[in-house]
Design an enzyme around this catalytic site. Structure first.
Site, PDB file in Angstrom:
ATOM      1  N   ASN A  10      24.324  16.536  31.052  1.00  0.00           N
ATOM      2  CA  ASN A  10      24.380  15.411  32.039  1.00  0.00           C
ATOM      3  C   ASN A  10      25.295  14.628  31.860  1.00  0.00           C
ATOM      4  OD1 ASN A  10      23.154  13.016  32.391  1.00  0.00           O
ATOM      5  ND2 ASN A  10      21.853  12.954  30.879  1.00  0.00           N
ATOM      6  N   LYS A  12      25.751  11.773  32.749  1.00  0.00           N
ATOM      7  CA  LYS A  12      25.126  10.283  32.691  1.00  0.00           C
ATOM      8  C   LYS A  12      26.259   9.439  33.557  1.00  0.00           C
ATOM      9  CE  LYS A  12      23.575  10.903  28.123  1.00  0.00           C
ATOM     10  NZ  LYS A  12      23.064  10.455  26.822  1.00  0.00           N
ATOM     11  N   SER A 218      22.404  14.523  20.471  1.00  0.00           N
ATOM     12  CA  SER A 218      23.470  14.864  19.638  1.00  0.00           C
ATOM     13  C   SER A 218      23.718  16.279  19.044  1.00  0.00           C
ATOM     14  CB  SER A 218      23.232  14.013  18.581  1.00  0.00           C
ATOM     15  OG  SER A 218      23.392  12.517  18.817  1.00  0.00           O
TER      16      SER A 218
HETATM   17  P1  13P Z   1      24.048  13.342  23.680  1.00  0.00           P
HETATM   18  O1  13P Z   1      24.616  14.914  23.258  1.00  0.00           O
HETATM   19  O2  13P Z   1      25.339  12.494  23.780  1.00  0.00           O
HETATM   20  O3  13P Z   1      23.370  12.530  22.686  1.00  0.00           O
HETATM   21  O4  13P Z   1      23.163  13.257  24.965  1.00  0.00           O
HETATM   22  C1  13P Z   1      22.068  14.163  25.134  1.00  0.00           C
HETATM   23  C2  13P Z   1      21.606  13.711  26.411  1.00  0.00           C
HETATM   24  O5  13P Z   1      21.147  12.685  26.696  1.00  0.00           O
HETATM   25  C3  13P Z   1      21.254  14.791  27.397  1.00  0.00           C
HETATM   26  O6  13P Z   1      20.676  14.504  28.402  1.00  0.00           O
END
Ligand code: 13P
Length: 261
Positions: A10, A12, A218
């Site tokens: 993702n 984001k 994470s």
């Molecule tokens: P991180 O791996 O940065 O913690 O994000 C995970 C996430 O939100 C995948 O949708």
């Protein structure tokens, strides 16, 4: 039942159009051989809305599936700022994420809204990736299992067993996600994935076995392989560590090299 091996990211609210395009190209180049050697591997990326059109035109989706990070449940109407499933259909997408923790906890979306979005995804032929996960507080009260069960039961309410081949689940504990997140201990993640599997079975019987459950929160180069080999974890859903194509391809190669699950 043997499910595929899933790796996705993702993006984001990161990467502009050009950055997304070059990231996808590099990732495709770096994973092409792995994809050919592992036909049961499913690789997917969810770029920002503004990058989706270019990404869709420039990406071979037999190599990397593309999806949207969110979607409105209505086809059209007075929903300022929302994107409709009909608009996403124009972009040749396969996948829509529903209920990411940032949607639920930053933007206040409820289980009922996530359910409407999942139903809309089914109606329009998208695969719906339903994200679930307990907060730190809920974990502290010892109600994580109940929270996950509720999110699944409400999120999938009204979805017929015949549509389950278009349902994916991502377990992303809220306390494990993002820069301030603490990765879930591997045993804890497996235990919660087992609860997810049991809940799906309870709802749909054996038909539920087609639904994959991915872990996110994470994921890093140190814990990826240990998470990936857990019996009830079908794949990894990665944020920060996957946003560099070389690093993500390396993580995938490491997991696949751990052998058969
Ligand atoms: P991180 O791996 O940065 O913690 O994000 C995970 C996430 O939100 C995948 O949708």
């Amino acid at each position: 039942m043997k499910r595929k091996k899933y790796f996705g990211s993702n993006l984001k609210m990161y990467k502009n159009v050009a950055q997304t395009e070059s990231y996808l190209k590099e990732l495709a180049d770096r994973t092409r051989e792995l994809c050919m050697q592992n036909p049961d591997m499913e690789l997917f990326i969810l770029p920002s809305y503004t990058s989706l059109e270019t990404a869709s035109k420039s990406t071979d989706q037999s190599e990397i599936h593309l999806g949207a990070q969110n979607m409105c449940w209505e086809d059209e109407g007075q929903f300022t700022g929302e994107i409709s499933p009909v608009m996403l259909e124009e972009l040749d997408l396969h996948l829509v994420m529903v209920g990411h923790s940032e949607r639920r906890h930053v933007f206040g979306e409820s289980n009922i809204e996530e359910n409407k979005k999942m139903l809309a995804a089914m109606k329009h032929g998208f695969t719906g990736l339903l994200c679930i996960g307990e907060t730190k507080e809920e974990k502290g009260y010892g109600i994580a299992d109940e929270v996950l069960r509720t999110q699944i039961k409400v999120g999938l309410h009204g979805i017929a067993a015949e549509d389950l081949d278009k349902v994916w689940i991502a377990y992303e504990p809220v306390w494990a996600i993002g820069v301030n997140g603490i990765p879930a201990p591997v045993e804890y993640a497996q235990e919660k994935h087992h609860v997810i599997r049991e809940t799906l079975r309870e709802l749909y019987g054996e038909a539920a076995d087609v639904v994959p459950a991915l872990y996110g929160g994470s994921v890093n180069l140190e814990n990826a392989t240990r998470l990936f080999v857990q019996p009830d974890i079908d794949g990894l859903y990665v944020g920060r560590v996957a946003w560099d194509a070389k690093r993500f391809a390396g993580l995938i190669a490491d997991c696949l090299a751990t052998g058969e699950k």
